[in-house]
Design a protein around this motif. Structure first.
Motif, short mmCIF file in Angstrom:
data_model
loop_
_atom_site.label_atom_id
_atom_site.label_comp_id
_atom_site.label_asym_id
_atom_site.label_seq_id
_atom_site.Cartn_x
_atom_site.Cartn_y
_atom_site.Cartn_z
N ASN A 1 -3.01 -1.38 -16.89
CA ASN A 1 -1.58 -1.42 -17.26
C ASN A 1 -1.40 -1.31 -18.76
O ASN A 1 -2.17 -1.90 -19.51
CB ASN A 1 -0.98 -2.75 -16.83
N GLY A 2 -0.41 -0.59 -19.15
CA GLY A 2 -0.08 -0.53 -20.56
C GLY A 2 -0.82 0.55 -21.33
O GLY A 2 -0.62 0.73 -22.52
N TYR A 3 -1.64 1.35 -20.60
CA TYR A 3 -2.41 2.33 -21.35
C TYR A 3 -1.54 3.45 -21.90
O TYR A 3 -1.86 4.07 -22.91
CB TYR A 3 -3.58 2.87 -20.52
N MET A 4 -0.41 3.67 -21.24
CA MET A 4 0.50 4.72 -21.75
C MET A 4 1.03 4.35 -23.14
O MET A 4 1.16 5.18 -24.02
CB MET A 4 1.69 4.86 -20.79
N ILE A 5 1.35 3.08 -23.27
CA ILE A 5 1.88 2.63 -24.57
C ILE A 5 0.80 2.80 -25.64
O ILE A 5 1.06 3.22 -26.76
CB ILE A 5 2.29 1.14 -24.48
N ALA B 1 -0.32 -11.07 3.26
CA ALA B 1 0.13 -11.73 2.02
C ALA B 1 -1.06 -12.12 1.16
O ALA B 1 -1.03 -11.95 -0.06
CB ALA B 1 0.97 -12.96 2.36
N SER B 2 -2.10 -12.58 1.82
CA SER B 2 -3.26 -13.02 1.03
C SER B 2 -3.92 -11.82 0.34
O SER B 2 -4.29 -11.88 -0.83
CB SER B 2 -4.23 -13.77 1.94
N ASP B 3 -4.01 -10.70 1.06
CA ASP B 3 -4.60 -9.50 0.44
C ASP B 3 -3.72 -8.99 -0.70
O ASP B 3 -4.21 -8.49 -1.70
CB ASP B 3 -4.76 -8.40 1.50
N MET C 1 -4.76 -8.36 -4.46
CA MET C 1 -4.58 -7.06 -5.11
C MET C 1 -3.81 -7.22 -6.42
O MET C 1 -4.14 -6.61 -7.44
CB MET C 1 -3.84 -6.11 -4.17
N LYS C 2 -2.77 -8.05 -6.37
CA LYS C 2 -1.97 -8.28 -7.59
C LYS C 2 -2.87 -8.83 -8.68
O LYS C 2 -2.77 -8.43 -9.84
CB LYS C 2 -0.87 -9.28 -7.29
N ASP C 3 -3.74 -9.73 -8.28
CA ASP C 3 -4.65 -10.34 -9.24
C ASP C 3 -5.57 -9.30 -9.87
O ASP C 3 -5.76 -9.26 -11.08
CB ASP C 3 -5.55 -11.34 -8.50
N ALA C 4 -6.13 -8.44 -8.99
CA ALA C 4 -7.16 -7.53 -9.46
C ALA C 4 -6.57 -6.29 -10.12
O ALA C 4 -7.09 -5.81 -11.12
CB ALA C 4 -8.05 -7.13 -8.29
N VAL C 5 -5.51 -5.77 -9.56
CA VAL C 5 -5.01 -4.47 -10.03
C VAL C 5 -3.67 -4.60 -10.74
O VAL C 5 -3.24 -3.69 -11.43
CB VAL C 5 -4.85 -3.50 -8.82
N ASN D 1 0.01 -1.59 7.41
CA ASN D 1 -0.19 -0.18 7.06
C ASN D 1 0.19 0.08 5.60
O ASN D 1 -0.46 0.84 4.89
CB ASN D 1 0.65 0.72 7.97
N THR D 2 1.30 -0.54 5.17
CA THR D 2 1.74 -0.31 3.79
C THR D 2 0.70 -0.87 2.82
O THR D 2 0.39 -0.24 1.79
CB THR D 2 3.11 -0.98 3.56
N LEU D 3 0.18 -2.02 3.16
CA LEU D 3 -0.87 -2.59 2.31
C LEU D 3 -2.09 -1.66 2.28
O LEU D 3 -2.64 -1.39 1.20
CB LEU D 3 -1.27 -3.97 2.86
N ASP D 4 -2.48 -1.15 3.44
CA ASP D 4 -3.63 -0.23 3.48
C ASP D 4 -3.40 0.96 2.55
O ASP D 4 -4.30 1.42 1.86
CB ASP D 4 -3.86 0.29 4.91
N SER D 5 -2.17 1.47 2.59
CA SER D 5 -1.87 2.64 1.77
C SER D 5 -2.01 2.31 0.29
O SER D 5 -2.61 3.09 -0.48
CB SER D 5 -0.45 3.11 2.09
N ALA D 6 -1.47 1.15 -0.11
CA ALA D 6 -1.57 0.76 -1.52
C ALA D 6 -3.04 0.54 -1.90
O ALA D 6 -3.47 0.92 -2.99
CB ALA D 6 -0.76 -0.50 -1.77
N LYS D 7 -3.79 -0.04 -0.97
CA LYS D 7 -5.21 -0.28 -1.26
C LYS D 7 -5.90 1.06 -1.52
O LYS D 7 -6.70 1.20 -2.44
CB LYS D 7 -5.87 -0.97 -0.08
N ARG D 8 -5.58 2.05 -0.66
CA ARG D 8 -6.20 3.36 -0.86
C ARG D 8 -5.79 3.95 -2.20
O ARG D 8 -6.59 4.51 -2.93
CB ARG D 8 -5.80 4.31 0.27
#
Ligand SMILES: NC(=O)C1=CN([C@@H]2O[C@H](COP(=O)(O)OP(=O)(O)OC[C@H]3O[C@@H](n4cnc5c(N)ncnc54)[C@H](OP(=O)(O)O)[C@@H]3O)[C@@H](O)[C@H]2O)C=CC1
Ligand SMILES: Nc1nc(=O)c2c([nH]1)NC[C@@H]1CN(c3ccc(C(=O)N[C@@H](CCC(=O)O)C(=O)O)cc3)C=[N+]21
Length: 925
Positions: free
Chosen positions: A271-275, A651-653, A657-661, A913-920
């Motif tokens: 995050n923030g690399y554009m700036i 929710a746990s995943d 994900m929020k933590d890591a990405v 499914n939405t979570l899977d998509s974001a994970k991908r």
């Protein structure tokens, strides 16, 4: 001005600067009152009150801020007057209307719905030739036409009047004294002159062209006022052309960041690399003015698109790379033929691309690991055709706006250029006018005051930023802290973390209280609710267990950790669990098409028979179907409990994900028309998204919207990298071709699994779709959870729709069932269903399947959700399934009720499914 003229004054606790800062923040960021309150550390009530006071003060400035009309002179000598106005002597400006998105109560929506289906108000504005507002009339509902708004503006007391002998330019819909419209029936819009190739052929056309060009200048006024998102959505306007020096600076900077682990990690740039890029480019090319958004963001997309296309070509036989010229080397005819099948590769022939090698170093690794999606590449490329083709043709960045139709001759000056021009002029004027020492001193004082105000505002913002950072830090730590607490299971810790992170105040209390109080401090809110939910789940299971006489309810429900884990669906992929019945250790296999950790099949029936310690059966009491079933009442599946388990895993995943990405999944639902049932389903989906931390939104289109509009909406969602799931709610109005719209959804975002590529992969043995339709997935999930053996069983599916019937019959085959499909042409369906061990219905006919259609002990999954009139109910109807519940419950061994059966599980599968998509998308596992 807000103080002196607007009358805004400080309060005991808030300076005027802070009030103005809050006001500007709300306008610029569109945040909720609660969010702004937390950000500025003020109560929601204070924020709301001060916002309105400030708004009132700003509105009072209209006498100062609105321009007094002055007419165009004969020779357009006023230096602010653009040349385009010289044909319109005595003109004071132009009138136009624009749509501004608004939120309105549901009852008012139809009034505010525009022709294109969005909810907006119609704002009329009159602007001077030098792009300043003279008059503004906001507030009309978006459904009215512009003519009506103008009539109102003219007829109001203190309304819009052209000064004596003067006039405004207006569009052909307006008429009346003081307003000059173009000739009707002749081309008017600048685009109708087709990029300059079509010259005016008559006096009328000539007039219209000049009229349009002058009026277009004032249209820029509106664009300045539109939200950033609206500007973004008009891709292609205000193009920013990049020269090779800037391109090189961008790629060099990107390369530097890619080698720095603080900026790039396995899942891509941080995050923030554009700036950071903006800063670096600013240093290499001083004065270039390139901003992270939209310029750099957009240029990167373009360059990456080219890079991908080149790689794709180089992987094809016959294509080579010319190291000297830095371009593709192939016969032109071969290239042109290739482009027919690969339109994204167009416009690269004979074009130098000096960044190939550096970009290989930057992105090579990322592209190489994206292979699993390769099968879909061509299809996705086709869908991106429009975007990429435009990008290449223009050889400019695409996001900065622009239809790409206007030539520079016709094009209005870019907003930025115009602003620079005027500000420069104003500056020199000011210096000239302020030649007297007194005026100069006034100006200096003013600037000093202004600086002081700005610096106070900056401090307020910076304090708020610090607080936000502090909250973010606490959010990151909260789960760890909770896990340290004795007596809190991981699931409870998660639930608590979810609640605390949603409410910064509680988060602060949590961190500030002593350890022994930490657990208590959430007791009042989530703890009780969570415990109650768990107890309900356990009680429910026990009720059934009791009924089945499989286990004694007096046994302590949570005596074993293992049981707890299973009850909460916490048996994760790879976890070994020991089975007390056979004393062996089992490892549930991961079932890829279910998307999360469900075993392919439960342990074999030999070790699933009733035993003295039936811990499996205790929580999944329908575990063994025939053996456990002794009639006369079937086990009733509680879909809501299953959904709760799946949601807690999702929710746990998402938290991980929020933590890591640092990202969360995002689902967008396209909803066409006004069907009550569709609106209600969509509301349920959005609510579920909120529960688990998926960001979601609905794009509502009018029932009469054109196919092109719907296609356009889907295409733009395809292109938006922050959107991971695109769902078009079915059914669509009849005039829209459902299949055509399904075809356009990017298969990588097709969380419904209805795209032919996904459905096709589901149908073909050995292939894996990216998504499996949610209702079908739920049927299998429920069968597995209830312990129903599928392999080798006779399954009958009634209905063959793409939403449920077809995909569930394919999934059942994957699970080795022998599947029969019944549909409206099937003769004597009951004869077929009577042979079935498993019956799944997807018909839409209430109570069609009767008790005598079923073999005793059959497992019945009812997906029908049919509204049946019922004057005794609040809404005049109740929901019922395709299966006659009262009869079936006496024959079947397992049944899903409606409501409360398969529906809630379907919704939770959509989240999964939405979570899977974001994970991908983020390569997050
Ligand atoms: N709980 C959930 O998650 C979901 C529930 N639903 C519900 O499922 C039901 C069906 O919806 P949907 O799939 O969209 O509907 P469709 O109309 O698309 O499909 C209905 C299917 O049932 C068949 N059918 C219709 N009448 C008969 C009959 N008399 N005998 C045998 N077969 C028949 C049709 O056959 P043919 O192909 O020959 O026309 C068709 O295949 C609805 O009640 C809907 O609300 C839908 C999706 C998810
Ligand atoms: N693109 C698309 N995808 C779909 O998945 C889709 C669709 N269009 N169109 C309509 C059908 C129907 N469908 C349901 C989902 C949840 C419940 C559900 O949650 N039912 C609750 C009751 C809901 C209520 O009370 O309103 C229950 O059975 O307990 C029902 C039906 C998905 N569909």
């Amino acid at each position: 001005m807000v103080k002196g003229i607007g009358g805004l004054s400080r309060t005991r606790h808030m300076s005027v600067e802070e009030i103005v800062a809050i006001f500007l923040y709300i306008l610029a960021h569109h945040k909720t009152n609660r969010y702004v309150g937390a950000y500025f550390y003020r109560s929601g009530e204070t924020v709301s009150r001060q916002f309105h006071l400030c708004l009132k003060a700003v509105l009072k400035l209209h006498t100062e801020l609105l321009k007094k009309p002055s007419s165009v002179t004969e020779d357009c000598s006023d230096d602010k007057c653009d040349d385009k106005w010289k044909f319109f002597k005595n003109c004071v400006g132009a009138v136009d209307c624009t749509l501004v998105s608004v939120s309105v109560p549901p009852d008012d929506r139809s009034k505010y719905r525009t022709r294109k289906g969005s909810i907006a108000m119609n704002v009329l504005g009159a602007c001077s030739p030098d792009m300043e507002f003279i008059y503004v009339l906001p507030g009309w509902e978006g459904s009215v036409d512009d003519g009506r708004v103008l009539c109102d503006a003219i007829s109001r007391p203190n309304g819009l009047v052209a000064p004596q002998g003067c006039y405004y330019l207006c569009n052909a819909g307006y008429s009346g004294e003081g307003f000059l419209a173009p000739f009707k029936g002749h081309p008017y819009n600048l685009s109708e002159w087709n990029n300059g190739s079509h010259q005016p052929q008559s006096v009328e056309e000539n007039f219209n062209l000049r009229h349009a060009m002058a009026r277009n200048v004032t249209r820029q006024c509106f664009r300045m006022d539109e939200s950033i998102s609206a500007i973004r959505s008009r891709r292609g306007r205000n193009k920013r052309f990049w020269n090779s020096e800037e391109d090189k600076a961008l790629i060099d900077a990107l390369h530097e960041l890619s080698t720095d682990s603080r900026w790039k990690c396995d899942y891509g740039f941080r995050n923030g690399y554009m700036i950071r890029l903006e800063e670096m480019i600013g240093k290499s090319v001083p004065g270039c003015g390139l901003k992270a958004s939209p310029h750099i963001d957009s240029r990167l997309k373009t360059l990456v698109g080219k890079f991908r296309a080149i790689l794709q070509m180089l992987a094809t036989k016959g294509f080579k790379w010319d190291e000297k010229k830095h371009m593709i080397c192939v016969e032109r005819s071969v290239y042109e033929e290739y482009c027919k099948a690969h339109p994204t590769c167009k416009n690269l022939y004979g074009v130098s691309f000096p960044h190939l090698h550096v970009m290989m170093e930057i992105y090579g690794k990322d592209f190489a690991t994206g292979k699993p999606a390769e099968g879909f590449l061509d299809a996705v490329d086709d869908m991106d055709k429009e975007e990429v083709a435009q990008v290449y043709i223009e050889s400019s960045d695409d996001d900065v706006g622009g239809s790409g139709i206007l030539t520079t001759e016709f094009a209005p000056p870019l907003k930025k250029v115009k602003r620079d021009k005027t500000s420069k002029k104003k500056g020199s004027d000011n210096v000239a006018q302020c030649s007297s020492g007194l005026e100069l001193a006034c100006l200096q004082n003013f600037m000093k005051d202004m600086n002081a105000h700005l610096s106070t505002m900056a401090k307020v913002w910076s304090r708020a930023d610090d607080r936000e950072q502090d909250i973010a830090d606490k959010c990151n730590k909260v789960l760890g802290e909770l896990l340290k607490l004795d007596g809190l299971t991981p699931a409870e810790a998660l639930e608590a973390a979810n609640i605390l992170t949603a409410q910064p105040n509680k988060l602060n209390i949590f961190f500030n209280c002593p350890v022994y109080l930490k657990k208590q401090c959430q007791c009042s809110s989530f703890w009780v609710i969570f415990k109650v939910q768990t107890i309900l789940l356990v009680n429910h299971c026990f009720a059934v267990v009791q009924h089945c006489n499989l286990s004694s309810p007096s046994e302590s429900a949570f005596s074993e950790k293992e049981d707890q884990k299973m009850a909460l669906g916490y048996c994760r992929c790879g976890d070994n669990f020991s089975c007390d019945d056979c004393n062996r250790s089992h490892q549930p296999a991961r079932l890829s098409h279910l998307g999360f950790d469900l075993p392919d099949a439960w342990p074999s029936s030999t070790c699933s028979l009733p035993s003295t310690k039936p811990h499996w059966r205790r929580f999944f009491p329908c575990f063994s179907v025939k053996e456990g079933f002794d009639g006369p009442i079937a086990k009733i599946i509680d879909g809501k409990s299953i959904a709760a388990i799946i949601k807690s895993q999702v929710a746990s995943d998402i938290m991980r994900m929020k933590d890591a990405v640092g990202k969360q999944p995002c689902l967008v639902i396209v909803l066409v028309g006004e069907r009550d049932d569709s609106h209600s389903f969509v509301r349920t989906k959005i609510k579920a998204c909120n529960e688990v931390g998926i960001s979601s939104s609905v794009v509502e289109l009018h029932a009469d919207c054109t196919e092109d509009e719907a296609l356009h909406v889907v295409s733009s969602l395809n292109k938006d990298p922050s959107v991971h799931g695109v769902l078009v709610q079915l059914p669509l109005p009849e005039h829209l071709d459902e299949e055509k719209i399904m075809d356009v959804i990017n298969p990588e975002k097709d969380v419904d699994g209805f795209h032919p590529l996904n459905m096709g992969c589901l149908a073909i043995k050995g292939r894996e779709p990216l998504f499996v339709p949610c209702a079908a997935k739920s049927c299998i999930d429920v069968l597995l959870r209830s312990g129903t053996e599928i392999s080798g069983k006779n399954a009958v599916v009634i209905g063959r729709s793409k939403i449920v019937g077809l995909p569930v019959s394919l999934l059942l085959q994957r699970h080795q069932a022998t599947v029969s499909v019944v549909h409206s042409f099937t003769k004597n369906p009951q004869e077929i269903t009577r042979e079935a061990d498993i019956v799944i219905t997807d018909v839409g006919v209430p109570n069609m399947v009767r008790g005598n259609w079923l073999k005793p002990g059959a497992v019945v999954i009812d997906t029908g959700t049919n509204a049946v009139k019922d004057p005794d109910r609040e809404h005049g109807f109740h929901l019922t399934g395709d299966v006659c519940f009262e009869e079936t419950v006496k024959v079947a061994s397992i049944i899903t009720p409606v409501p409360g059966g398969l529906g809630p599980v379907t919704i939770s599968m959509l989240l999964s499914n939405t979570l899977d998509s974001a994970k991908r998308a983020y390569k997050f596992v």
